[in-house]
Design a protein around this motif. Structure first.
Motif, PDB file in Angstrom:
ATOM      1  N   ALA A   1       0.818  -1.193  -0.101  1.00 14.71           N
ATOM      2  CA  ALA A   1      -0.007   0.074  -0.005  1.00 14.71           C
ATOM      3  C   ALA A   1       1.050   1.330   0.028  1.00 14.71           C
ATOM      4  O   ALA A   1       0.632   2.348  -0.683  1.00 14.71           O
ATOM      5  CB  ALA A   1      -0.792  -0.071   1.142  1.00 14.71           C
ATOM      6  N   ALA A   2       1.909   1.135   0.915  1.00 13.37           N
ATOM      7  CA  ALA A   2       2.973   2.470   0.885  1.00 13.37           C
ATOM      8  C   ALA A   2       3.537   2.874  -0.375  1.00 13.37           C
ATOM      9  O   ALA A   2       3.666   3.733  -0.761  1.00 13.37           O
ATOM     10  CB  ALA A   2       3.866   2.270   2.020  1.00 13.37           C
ATOM     11  N   TYR A   3       3.919   1.476  -1.152  1.00 21.94           N
ATOM     12  CA  TYR A   3       4.520   1.785  -2.465  1.00 21.94           C
ATOM     13  C   TYR A   3       3.471   2.183  -3.444  1.00 21.94           C
ATOM     14  O   TYR A   3       3.827   3.010  -4.289  1.00 21.94           O
ATOM     15  CB  TYR A   3       4.999   0.335  -2.688  1.00 21.94           C
ATOM     16  N   ALA A   4       2.205   1.954  -3.428  1.00 19.64           N
ATOM     17  CA  ALA A   4       1.269   1.847  -4.494  1.00 19.64           C
ATOM     18  C   ALA A   4       0.998   3.607  -4.190  1.00 19.64           C
ATOM     19  O   ALA A   4       0.814   4.249  -5.273  1.00 19.64           O
ATOM     20  CB  ALA A   4       0.148   1.162  -4.481  1.00 19.64           C
ATOM     21  N   LEU A   5       0.892   3.938  -3.051  1.00 18.42           N
ATOM     22  CA  LEU A   5       0.636   5.339  -2.724  1.00 18.42           C
ATOM     23  C   LEU A   5       1.611   6.395  -3.145  1.00 18.42           C
ATOM     24  O   LEU A   5       1.288   7.099  -3.610  1.00 18.42           O
ATOM     25  CB  LEU A   5       0.146   5.476  -1.505  1.00 18.42           C
ATOM     26  N   GLU A   6       2.749   6.011  -2.833  1.00 23.06           N
ATOM     27  CA  GLU A   6       4.003   6.653  -2.963  1.00 23.06           C
ATOM     28  C   GLU A   6       4.035   6.842  -4.611  1.00 23.06           C
ATOM     29  O   GLU A   6       4.684   8.005  -5.126  1.00 23.06           O
ATOM     30  CB  GLU A   6       5.059   5.907  -2.550  1.00 23.06           C
ATOM     31  N   ASN A   7       3.719   5.801  -5.377  1.00 24.67           N
ATOM     32  CA  ASN A   7       3.940   5.761  -6.976  1.00 24.67           C
ATOM     33  C   ASN A   7       2.631   6.337  -7.430  1.00 24.67           C
ATOM     34  O   ASN A   7       2.657   6.356  -8.915  1.00 24.67           O
ATOM     35  CB  ASN A   7       4.512   4.501  -7.355  1.00 24.67           C
ATOM     36  N   GLY A   8       1.620   6.917  -6.832  1.00 25.22           N
ATOM     37  CA  GLY A   8       0.639   7.535  -7.410  1.00 25.22           C
ATOM     38  C   GLY A   8      -0.255   6.356  -8.108  1.00 25.22           C
ATOM     39  O   GLY A   8      -0.784   6.610  -9.132  1.00 25.22           O
ATOM     40  N   HIS A   9      -0.168   4.975  -7.902  1.00 27.41           N
ATOM     41  CA  HIS A   9      -0.936   4.209  -8.628  1.00 27.41           C
ATOM     42  C   HIS A   9      -2.587   4.300  -8.278  1.00 27.41           C
ATOM     43  O   HIS A   9      -2.806   4.653  -7.401  1.00 27.41           O
ATOM     44  CB  HIS A   9      -0.608   2.654  -8.121  1.00 27.41           C
ATOM     45  N   GLU A  10      -3.219   3.916  -9.647  1.00 30.33           N
ATOM     46  CA  GLU A  10      -4.751   4.070  -9.304  1.00 30.33           C
ATOM     47  C   GLU A  10      -5.237   3.084  -8.335  1.00 30.33           C
ATOM     48  O   GLU A  10      -6.395   3.188  -7.509  1.00 30.33           O
ATOM     49  CB  GLU A  10      -5.257   3.538 -10.521  1.00 30.33           C
ATOM     50  N   ARG A  11      -4.528   1.785  -8.061  1.00 28.56           N
ATOM     51  CA  ARG A  11      -4.712   0.858  -7.229  1.00 28.56           C
ATOM     52  C   ARG A  11      -4.662   1.272  -5.478  1.00 28.56           C
ATOM     53  O   ARG A  11      -4.892   0.609  -4.846  1.00 28.56           O
ATOM     54  CB  ARG A  11      -4.240  -0.552  -7.423  1.00 28.56           C
ATOM     55  N   ALA A  12      -3.955   2.469  -5.433  1.00 28.33           N
ATOM     56  CA  ALA A  12      -3.372   2.491  -4.079  1.00 28.33           C
ATOM     57  C   ALA A  12      -4.471   2.616  -3.087  1.00 28.33           C
ATOM     58  O   ALA A  12      -4.288   1.957  -1.970  1.00 28.33           O
ATOM     59  CB  ALA A  12      -2.695   4.176  -4.087  1.00 28.33           C
ATOM     60  N   GLY A  13      -5.634   3.106  -3.466  1.00 30.82           N
ATOM     61  CA  GLY A  13      -6.585   3.391  -2.486  1.00 30.82           C
ATOM     62  C   GLY A  13      -7.158   1.741  -1.925  1.00 30.82           C
ATOM     63  O   GLY A  13      -7.528   1.619  -0.913  1.00 30.82           O
ATOM     64  N   VAL A  14      -7.255   0.840  -2.886  1.00 33.51           N
ATOM     65  CA  VAL A  14      -7.565  -0.348  -2.463  1.00 33.51           C
ATOM     66  C   VAL A  14      -6.653  -0.931  -1.665  1.00 33.51           C
ATOM     67  O   VAL A  14      -6.887  -2.022  -0.897  1.00 33.51           O
ATOM     68  CB  VAL A  14      -8.000  -1.075  -4.012  1.00 33.51           C
ATOM     69  N   HIS A  15      -5.362  -0.889  -2.096  1.00 33.80           N
ATOM     70  CA  HIS A  15      -4.199  -1.714  -1.324  1.00 33.80           C
ATOM     71  C   HIS A  15      -4.054  -1.081   0.055  1.00 33.80           C
ATOM     72  O   HIS A  15      -3.940  -1.751   1.121  1.00 33.80           O
ATOM     73  CB  HIS A  15      -2.846  -1.331  -2.179  1.00 33.80           C
ATOM     74  N   VAL A  16      -4.565   0.389   0.101  1.00 31.84           N
ATOM     75  CA  VAL A  16      -4.463   0.903   1.516  1.00 31.84           C
ATOM     76  C   VAL A  16      -5.593   0.207   2.351  1.00 31.84           C
ATOM     77  O   VAL A  16      -5.655  -0.241   3.472  1.00 31.84           O
ATOM     78  CB  VAL A  16      -4.786   2.524   1.430  1.00 31.84           C
TER      79      VAL A  16
END
Lengths: 386, 323
Positions: free
Chosen positions: B227-242
């Motif tokens: 989740a941290a990685y996805a949010l850091e990199n602005g992935h669309e999936r970041a919210g799901v991973h969080v």
């Protein structure tokens, strides 16, 4: 931390995907736990070997491709994405193979690994005995040294697919005066040797996927022993580590099952219990967590780290998530869950649920795993130390 | 593909852990509980450790580090039950604020930022904040079960998806840290406490409870890092991973709390045993920044609703399905 695949890793994925799409049987094979299904799975092992996919992480000299663990994970993801069959030789390639790689002589590696990778020799495990289950150190089957041979007598049980396999690997007491963990040796035995009798055991699903193996003065060369005489316990513990740790149950298997579960939920949504919805989401989330953790462990191992008692955390997690996932599927199927065929096809959820019930038992019961976690990771007093 | 921390990240984590172990033990929590919750000396120490500067850009006097580092530090804040508003102010707000002077003031420890969001019926530490971002609070103090939290009634709050995801990530990290600490507290107690002539940690009933907590925490952690990685990199999936990380961390921390009190027996039900500080923090963070229902709904939309492709080849994909 870099959670992206390199172009080379992506190209490798494309290569595996193309091969799987061309070769994976269109219809599921009969169950691995019966004779006909086992033979069909052996046939598949040979097809895999024909594509040089038998065991991708092994060195090329032993029939592998010399790939790293990230590529192994990619291979497994594409394997289960394509719905490829279970591995008939899983005891060989995932358990004995890494053991021989670590403890075997060069001669033993050449002799045993290559035919394993090529799907030529199928392996069974011979560890448990009627009075040595969770307490494996209570093993009594003995191997008596006689010149260049061992003469083996005793009884092993719960040997998966021994009724169909060619060889077995097991622990035998080579020092008759020894007790518990000492004096055991890890020995490989051809199941067609004179004096070997195999009695199939019918399992929960009705197939004879288990067997007892009786050894009546079975003579095998001492060259079939892996590592030193009396060092069998440590070898077996390493094998058990492979079983619980990275290899035996790759996460892709559960991610593929979770995806099928989501499809099943969508098809049965109108009749589903409210609790099933959260159970489906949880199955997906846990399969993901297992996959992520496996990438973490693979990254650690590739950087020179070792897998220790953490393997027990793994084994508990995948076995309990598998059981919960299949339990949810059974509840979604409702009255159809009991039928062996649904819509003219084998009810794979029923087969999967039955198999999932063995997960918390084999490879060291989850109670044993919890003891290991408590004692070795948390440092609580050893069992019986009080 | 590499799912391992860098040596620098491990050093940062170990350094923060050692500092907090040395300065922020349970006796500090008991003192804060009596004295009213906040201590400028503790705040100054956290500033001197560089924690308020951690993710502020270097141009504004920060260290310019990312969300992996922020989450690693937040795990340590949870482990030590730090109650100064460093998580919201320094590990979340810098990613929401554009004003360079404010960023510089956050890095220097001179500006404390409180966060208002409609998902929460309170604003934490609003009274000491130089800035309430996303809304405002009233002066009405709400009493939390957690004696070290200081909550104020929200007056106005605007929905801000970025704030929610960042704050939920940092809350998840603190939950993991709190869970790990409660496992340690219960394990230590089980080694020490004797009944029937032996340490109770020798009994399988106790061992198996604690081992199950270890399993839950082990498999919450990798969800947090993804989740941290996805949010850091602005992935669309970041919210799901969080949402995955927050759910897994919540469930693991609540399991750790319930197990830890059970292992402590009647002692665990007292105010004298320190366990309750972490347990109450876990209850609070479980509901903060999206409760189980909120995060389950987001996973539901993604997984069952089909907003995201799933399957064995999908773990590190970044996009959602469109159309």
């Amino acid at each position: 931390m870099d959670l992206t695949y390199t172009p080379e890793q992506q190209a490798f994925r494309a290569e595996v995907r193309a091969w799987m799409e061309a070769h994976v049987p269109k219809e599921p094979l009969l169950t691995l736990e019966g004779r006909a299904g086992f033979d069909a799975h052996v046939e598949w092992e040979r097809t895999l070997a024909g594509g040089n996919w038998g065991m991708v992480t092994w060195p090329e000299a032993y029939g592998g491709r010399g790939l790293d663990l990230i590529r192994w994970l990619i291979f497994e993801e594409e394997y289960y994405r394509a719905g490829a069959p279970l591995r008939a030789n899983q005891n060989g390639i995932f358990l004995l193979g890494p053991t021989v790689m670590e403890f075997g002589t060069d001669e033993q590696k050449a002799r045993f690994l290559t035919p394993m990778a090529k799907g030529e020799i199928m392996w069974a495990q011979a560890w448990s005995e009627p009075n040595a289950g969770s307490d494996m150190a209570a093993i009594r089957s003995r191997a008596v040294r006689d010149g260049d041979d061992y003469v083996i007598s005793g009884q092993k049980t719960w040997s998966s697919r021994a009724a169909f396999a060619d060889w077995c690997f097991g622990l035998f007491r080579t020092d008759p005066e020894s007790r518990r963990h000492k004096g055991l040796s890890f020995i490989l035995v051809p199941l067609d040797a004179p004096g070997v009798t195999i009695r199939p055991i019918r399992q929960l699903h009705g197939e004879t996927g288990f067997a007892e193996i009786f050894f009546d003065e079975v003579r095998v060369p001492a060259a079939n022993r892996i590592a030193g005489e009396g060092e069998g316990w440590n070898v077996a513990m390493a094998t058990a580590g492979f079983e619980r740790g990275l290899m035996l149950r790759s996460p892709a298997r559960f991610q593929a099952a979770a995806k099928r579960l989501v499809d099943l939920y969508r098809a049965h949504q109108r009749d589903a219990a409210p609790s099933a919805r959260e159970a489906v989401i949880k199955a997906w989330a846990e399969a993901e967590a297992y996959a992520l953790n496996t990438y973490k462990v693979a990254s650690t191992v590739m950087a020179g780290g070792k897998i220790g008692a953490e393997a027990s955390l793994n084994k508990i997690f995948w076995s309990e998530l598998d059981r919960a996932l299949h339990r949810t599927a059974m509840s979604l199927l409702g009255a159809a869950a009991e039928l062996k065929e649904v819509g003219g096809r084998v009810n794979q959820w029923l087969e999967g649920y039955i198999f999932s019930l063995s997960g918390p038992i084999y490879a060291g019961s989850n109670e044993i795993q919890r003891n290991i976690i408590a004692e070795r990771l948390l440092g609580l007093p050893r069992l019986g130390a009080g | 593909m590499n799912f391992a921390f860098t040596d620098e990240q491990i050093e940062l984590r170990d350094g923060v852990r050692a500092y907090l172990e040395g300065t922020h033990g349970a006796e500090v929590l008991r003192r804060l509980d009596t004295e009213g919750g906040r201590d400028p000396v503790i705040w100054r120490g956290l500033v001197e450790m560089g924690l308020t500067a951690l993710i502020v850009p270097e141009a504004q006097g920060g260290l310019g580090l990312g969300l992996i580092e922020a989450a690693l530090v937040a795990v340590e804040l949870g482990r030590a039950d730090v109650s100064e508003p460093v998580a919201d102010s320094a590990l979340v707000a810098p990613r929401l604020i554009a004003d360079e002077a404010q960023l510089a003031a956050i890095a220097a420890g001179e500006l404390k930022v409180a966060l208002a969001h409609p998902v929460n019926p309170w604003v934490a530490d609003a009274d000491q904040a130089g800035l309430v971002f996303g809304g405002s609070a009233t002066g009405e103090r709400l009493e939390s079960a957690d004696p070290l939290r200081r909550m104020f009634a929200v007056a106005r709050a605007e929905a801000d998806a970025r704030m929610l995801d960042h704050a939920a990530l940092i809350a998840a990290a603190q939950l993991v840290g709190a869970g790990e600490r409660m496992l340690t507290l219960a394990t230590d107690y089980a080694k020490d406490r004797e009944q029937f002539g032996q340490a109770i940690g020798g009994f399988q009933a106790i061992k198996h409870h604690l081992a199950s907590v270890a399993v839950a925490l082990e498999f919450a952690r990798p969800a947090l890092w993804r989740a941290a990685y996805a949010l850091e990199n602005g992935h669309e999936r970041a919210g799901v991973h969080v949402s995955h990380a927050k759910l897994a961390a919540t469930d693991a921390a609540v399991q750790a709390a319930e197990t830890a009190i059970q292992v402590h027996g009647a002692m665990g039900y007292t105010y004298e045993v320190d366990l309750h500080y972490w347990m109450k923090r876990a209850w609070a963070l479980a509901g903060a920044w999206g409760d189980r229902a909120f995060h389950l709904r987001r996973l539901d939309d993604a997984v069952i609703g089909g907003a995201m492709a799933i399957g064995p080849d999908q773990s590190f994909e970044t996009g959602m399905t469109h159309g």
